[in-house]
Enzyme design. Structure first.
Site, PDB file in Angstrom:
ATOM      1  CB  THR A 121      -1.064   0.078   0.946  1.00 41.73           C
ATOM      2  OG1 THR A 121      -1.329   1.237   1.314  1.00 41.73           O
ATOM      3  CG2 THR A 121      -0.036  -0.254   2.616  1.00 41.73           C
ATOM      4  CG  ASP A 122      -1.071   4.881  -0.945  1.00 43.00           C
ATOM      5  OD1 ASP A 122      -1.732   4.350  -0.062  1.00 43.00           O
ATOM      6  OD2 ASP A 122      -1.637   5.793  -1.444  1.00 43.00           O
ATOM      7  CD  GLU A 123      -3.325   3.349   4.167  1.00 40.58           C
ATOM      8  OE1 GLU A 123      -3.483   3.560   5.480  1.00 40.58           O
ATOM      9  OE2 GLU A 123      -4.464   3.297   3.498  1.00 40.58           O
TER      10      GLU A 123
ATOM     11  CE1 TYR B 110      -3.187  -2.716   5.718  1.00 39.80           C
ATOM     12  CE2 TYR B 110      -3.193  -0.230   5.325  1.00 39.80           C
ATOM     13  CZ  TYR B 110      -3.312  -1.747   4.904  1.00 39.80           C
ATOM     14  OH  TYR B 110      -3.280  -1.824   3.509  1.00 39.80           O
ATOM     15  CB  SER B 111       0.805   2.347   7.354  1.00 39.54           C
ATOM     16  OG  SER B 111       0.727   3.226   8.328  1.00 39.54           O
TER      17      SER B 111
ATOM     18  CE  LYS C 178       0.381  -4.686   2.901  1.00 37.97           C
ATOM     19  NZ  LYS C 178      -0.130  -5.937   2.473  1.00 37.97           N
TER      20      LYS C 178
HETATM   21  P1  NAD Z   1      -9.256  -7.489   2.401  1.00 33.07           P
HETATM   22  O1  NAD Z   1      -9.515  -7.155   3.585  1.00 33.07           O
HETATM   23  O2  NAD Z   1     -10.570  -7.160   1.502  1.00 33.07           O
HETATM   24  O3  NAD Z   1      -8.962  -8.922   1.905  1.00 33.07           O
HETATM   25  C1  NAD Z   1      -7.940  -9.463   2.597  1.00 33.07           C
HETATM   26  C2  NAD Z   1      -7.992 -10.963   2.410  1.00 33.07           C
HETATM   27  O4  NAD Z   1      -7.036 -11.821   3.111  1.00 33.07           O
HETATM   28  C3  NAD Z   1      -9.507 -11.693   2.759  1.00 33.07           C
HETATM   29  O5  NAD Z   1      -9.957 -12.672   2.049  1.00 33.07           O
HETATM   30  C4  NAD Z   1      -9.071 -12.525   4.200  1.00 33.07           C
HETATM   31  O6  NAD Z   1      -9.987 -13.418   4.603  1.00 33.07           O
HETATM   32  C5  NAD Z   1      -7.513 -12.700   3.845  1.00 33.07           C
HETATM   33  N1  NAD Z   1      -6.815 -12.938   5.033  1.00 33.07           N
HETATM   34  C6  NAD Z   1      -6.675 -12.177   6.069  1.00 33.07           C
HETATM   35  N2  NAD Z   1      -5.757 -12.671   7.083  1.00 33.07           N
HETATM   36  C7  NAD Z   1      -5.483 -14.161   6.473  1.00 33.07           C
HETATM   37  C8  NAD Z   1      -4.640 -15.088   6.937  1.00 33.07           C
HETATM   38  N3  NAD Z   1      -4.011 -14.817   8.254  1.00 33.07           N
HETATM   39  N4  NAD Z   1      -4.424 -16.212   6.019  1.00 33.07           N
HETATM   40  C9  NAD Z   1      -5.008 -16.140   4.907  1.00 33.07           C
HETATM   41  N5  NAD Z   1      -5.815 -15.245   4.379  1.00 33.07           N
HETATM   42  C10 NAD Z   1      -6.123 -14.077   5.143  1.00 33.07           C
HETATM   43  O7  NAD Z   1      -8.197  -6.516   1.719  1.00 33.07           O
HETATM   44  P2  NAD Z   1      -8.124  -5.888   0.391  1.00 33.07           P
HETATM   45  O8  NAD Z   1      -8.574  -4.537   0.457  1.00 33.07           O
HETATM   46  O9  NAD Z   1      -8.548  -6.673  -0.845  1.00 33.07           O
HETATM   47  O10 NAD Z   1      -6.309  -5.771   0.349  1.00 33.07           O
HETATM   48  C11 NAD Z   1      -5.998  -6.775  -0.452  1.00 33.07           C
HETATM   49  C12 NAD Z   1      -4.256  -6.363  -0.347  1.00 33.07           C
HETATM   50  O11 NAD Z   1      -3.980  -5.094  -0.975  1.00 33.07           O
HETATM   51  C13 NAD Z   1      -3.750  -6.367   1.172  1.00 33.07           C
HETATM   52  O12 NAD Z   1      -2.378  -6.656   1.113  1.00 33.07           O
HETATM   53  C14 NAD Z   1      -3.645  -4.632   1.189  1.00 33.07           C
HETATM   54  O13 NAD Z   1      -2.835  -3.986   2.100  1.00 33.07           O
HETATM   55  C15 NAD Z   1      -3.391  -4.259  -0.104  1.00 33.07           C
HETATM   56  N6  NAD Z   1      -3.744  -3.076  -0.532  1.00 33.07           N
HETATM   57  C16 NAD Z   1      -5.192  -2.592  -0.318  1.00 33.07           C
HETATM   58  C17 NAD Z   1      -5.640  -1.450  -0.697  1.00 33.07           C
HETATM   59  C18 NAD Z   1      -7.279  -0.917  -0.683  1.00 33.07           C
HETATM   60  O14 NAD Z   1      -7.554   0.128  -0.830  1.00 33.07           O
HETATM   61  N7  NAD Z   1      -7.951  -1.862  -0.364  1.00 33.07           N
HETATM   62  C19 NAD Z   1      -4.771  -0.407  -1.385  1.00 33.07           C
HETATM   63  C20 NAD Z   1      -3.292  -0.916  -1.587  1.00 33.07           C
HETATM   64  C21 NAD Z   1      -2.978  -2.173  -1.265  1.00 33.07           C
HETATM   65  P1  TYD Z   2     -10.777   3.919   4.455  1.00 36.00           P
HETATM   66  O1  TYD Z   2     -11.699   3.587   3.309  1.00 36.00           O
HETATM   67  O2  TYD Z   2     -10.931   3.242   5.850  1.00 36.00           O
HETATM   68  O3  TYD Z   2      -9.239   3.721   3.857  1.00 36.00           O
HETATM   69  P2  TYD Z   2      -7.826   4.328   4.491  1.00 36.00           P
HETATM   70  O4  TYD Z   2      -8.026   4.681   5.847  1.00 36.00           O
HETATM   71  O5  TYD Z   2      -6.960   2.910   4.262  1.00 36.00           O
HETATM   72  O6  TYD Z   2      -7.385   5.331   3.373  1.00 36.00           O
HETATM   73  O7  TYD Z   2     -11.030   5.789   4.620  1.00 36.00           O
HETATM   74  C1  TYD Z   2     -10.739   6.488   3.583  1.00 36.00           C
HETATM   75  C2  TYD Z   2     -11.006   7.735   4.185  1.00 36.00           C
HETATM   76  O8  TYD Z   2     -12.107   8.232   4.567  1.00 36.00           O
HETATM   77  C3  TYD Z   2      -9.734   8.055   5.389  1.00 36.00           C
HETATM   78  O9  TYD Z   2      -9.331   9.579   5.102  1.00 36.00           O
HETATM   79  C4  TYD Z   2     -10.726   7.814   6.463  1.00 36.00           C
HETATM   80  C5  TYD Z   2     -12.082   8.681   6.018  1.00 36.00           C
HETATM   81  N1  TYD Z   2     -13.299   7.847   6.553  1.00 36.00           N
HETATM   82  C6  TYD Z   2     -14.369   8.401   6.983  1.00 36.00           C
HETATM   83  O10 TYD Z   2     -14.330   9.744   7.035  1.00 36.00           O
HETATM   84  N2  TYD Z   2     -15.367   8.151   7.509  1.00 36.00           N
HETATM   85  C7  TYD Z   2     -15.534   6.507   7.719  1.00 36.00           C
HETATM   86  O11 TYD Z   2     -16.649   5.977   8.145  1.00 36.00           O
HETATM   87  C8  TYD Z   2     -14.535   5.962   7.052  1.00 36.00           C
HETATM   88  C9  TYD Z   2     -14.523   4.131   7.298  1.00 36.00           C
HETATM   89  C10 TYD Z   2     -13.400   6.503   6.489  1.00 36.00           C
END
Ligand code: NAD
Ligand code: TYD
Length: 350
Positions: A130-132, A156-157, A160
């Site tokens: 992630t960019d975080e 979280y970040s 990661k």
């Molecule tokens: P998500 O939370 O929707 O999905 C995570 C998946 O991992 C789920 O299916 C969960 O069951 C599985 N999982 C969790 N713990 C596990 C474990 N111990 N063993 C096996 N499986 C497990 O997440 P996402 O949003 O799809 O993100 C996927 C990846 O992309 C992550 O690594 C996240 O850091 C990265 N990422 C997400 C975003 C975003 O905006 N969502 C952006 C950049 C990078």
């Molecule tokens: P989120 O979807 O949790 O992603 P991330 O924190 O990984 O960027 O949140 C996106 C942005 O929205 C973040 O600045 C937090 C804000 N946010 C709210 O204002 N209200 C909410 O209920 C949630 C879940 C997020």
């Protein structure tokens, strides 16, 4: 090619699994997922019976399970997405983020290192991040590049960032063939409704308050999830080993502006008078340590790998809203029962 995709039942992982299963029928795709609250096999019903797809239920925190799996199946590649992914949950329960994101990643690296010992040619371990990890931007002219120093601010970040460091360390120390990408915020179908966009869509639909943290001035850089999956395809197949690629859509939005845009799309789709849904906006206590702004400089992946986003944001948001409105059963399922989120010392039923 026997390809292990971890976290394939989650939001982004399910789009990656679908892309690889359909685009590469000669690959065997193995989806390893623990099916936590965020994992949902309903995300993959359209491909569950395709012959080149196999689901494996398992937990990456279990090192023995992973070692046995890599002994049973001679994987050629790994795309690692399994993670705990929600910042608010990491504030309440950091240790589960350490376990899955750090320990789980190191377990996976160890399993690949052992299984691939002496036969690294053609193998590839791709870590999706992630960019975080870069922290928070405060100067409006700044962007995260691949050279930006790591400065994670949330549990979280931090988890990661630690996993990224371990992946690079295994590349350096053991010559494991690794590649990493760091992507901005994703949105789209199957997004779990604890994250901003799907939460707002669901709450607008059900006439619940729309909780905007702080003043809603934080900025995120949004990318349609299918475009992230396409970028993962490009990095997996053509990214240079040892390199990092930042992925983003040059698409920055202040949270409050984004919520207003969603309200207006939803008013139109639901046949409500313009301005109705915006009345649900409720300012709530800010997230602890809330990062102000994320913005990705995606020139490297665009110039070197020829990837670019396929959708404009407004188009992607329309498609996303349509998907949620047309998939009520999916949404009802994941929001039913006692689905609650712990926030700032209170249980908030969302
Ligand atoms: P998500 O939370 O929707 O999905 C995570 C998946 O991992 C789920 O299916 C969960 O069951 C599985 N999982 C969790 N713990 C596990 C474990 N111990 N063993 C096996 N499986 C497990 O997440 P996402 O949003 O799809 O993100 C996927 C990846 O992309 C992550 O690594 C996240 O850091 C990265 N990422 C997400 C975003 C975003 O905006 N969502 C952006 C950049 C990078
Ligand atoms: P989120 O979807 O949790 O992603 P991330 O924190 O990984 O960027 O949140 C996106 C942005 O929205 C973040 O600045 C937090 C804000 N946010 C709210 O204002 N209200 C909410 O209920 C949630 C879940 C997020």
């Amino acid at each position: 090619m026997k390809l292990l995709i971890t976290g394939g039942a989650g939001f982004i992982g399910s789009h990656v699994v679908r892309l690889f299963v359909t685009k590469y029928p000669n690959y065997q795709i193995y989806n390893l997922d623990a099916l936590t609250y965020a994992g949902n096999l309903a995300n993959l019903t359209d491909i569950e019976n395709v012959p080149n797809y196999t689901f494996i239920k398992g937990d990456i925190t279990d090192a023995k399970f992973l070692d046995d799996l890599f002994t049973d199946i001679p994987f050629d590649g790994v795309i690692h997405l399994a993670a705990e992914s929600h910042v608010d949950r990491s504030i309440t329960d950091p240790m589960s983020f350490v376990m899955t994101n750090v320990v789980g990643t190191v377990n996976l690296l160890n399993a690949a290192k052992t299984a691939w010992a002496g036969a690294l040619e053609g193998k590839r371990f791709y870590h999706v991040s992630t960019d975080e990890v870069y922290g928070s931007l405060h100067n409006p002219e700044d962007f995260f590049t691949e050279e930006t120093p790591y400065d994670p601010q949330s549990p979280y970040s931090a988890s990661k960032a630690a996993s990224d460091h371990f992946v690079r360390a295994y590349g350096n120390t053991y010559k494991l063939p690794v590649v990493i990408s760091n992507c901005s915020n994703n949105y789209g179908p199957n997004h779990f409704p604890e994250k901003l966009i799907p939460l707002m869509i669901h709450n607008i639909q059900t006439n619940k308050p729309l909780p905007v943290y702080g003043k809603g001035e934080n900025v995120r850089d949004w990318l349609y999830v299918v475009d992230h999956a396409r970028a993962i395809d490009a990095v997996f197949h053509t990214g240079k080993l040892g390199e990092t690629y930042n992925i983003g859509g040059f698409n920055e939005w202040k949270n409050l502006d984004l919520v207003h845009l969603l309200c207006s799309i939803m008013d139109r789709k639901l046949g409500r008078p313009e301005g109705t849904s915006a009345q649900l906006i409720t300012y709530v206590t800010d997230r602890a340590g809330h990062d102000l702004r994320y913005a990705i400089d995606a020139h490297k992946i665009m110039n070197e790998l020829g990837w670019k986003p396929s959708l404009q944001f407004e188009e992607g948001l329309e498609k996303t809203v349509d998907w949620f409105l047309n998939n009520q059963a999916w949404l009802d399922n994941v929001t039913s029962g006692n689905y609650q989120t712990y926030y700032e010392g209170m249980y908030v039923n969302r």
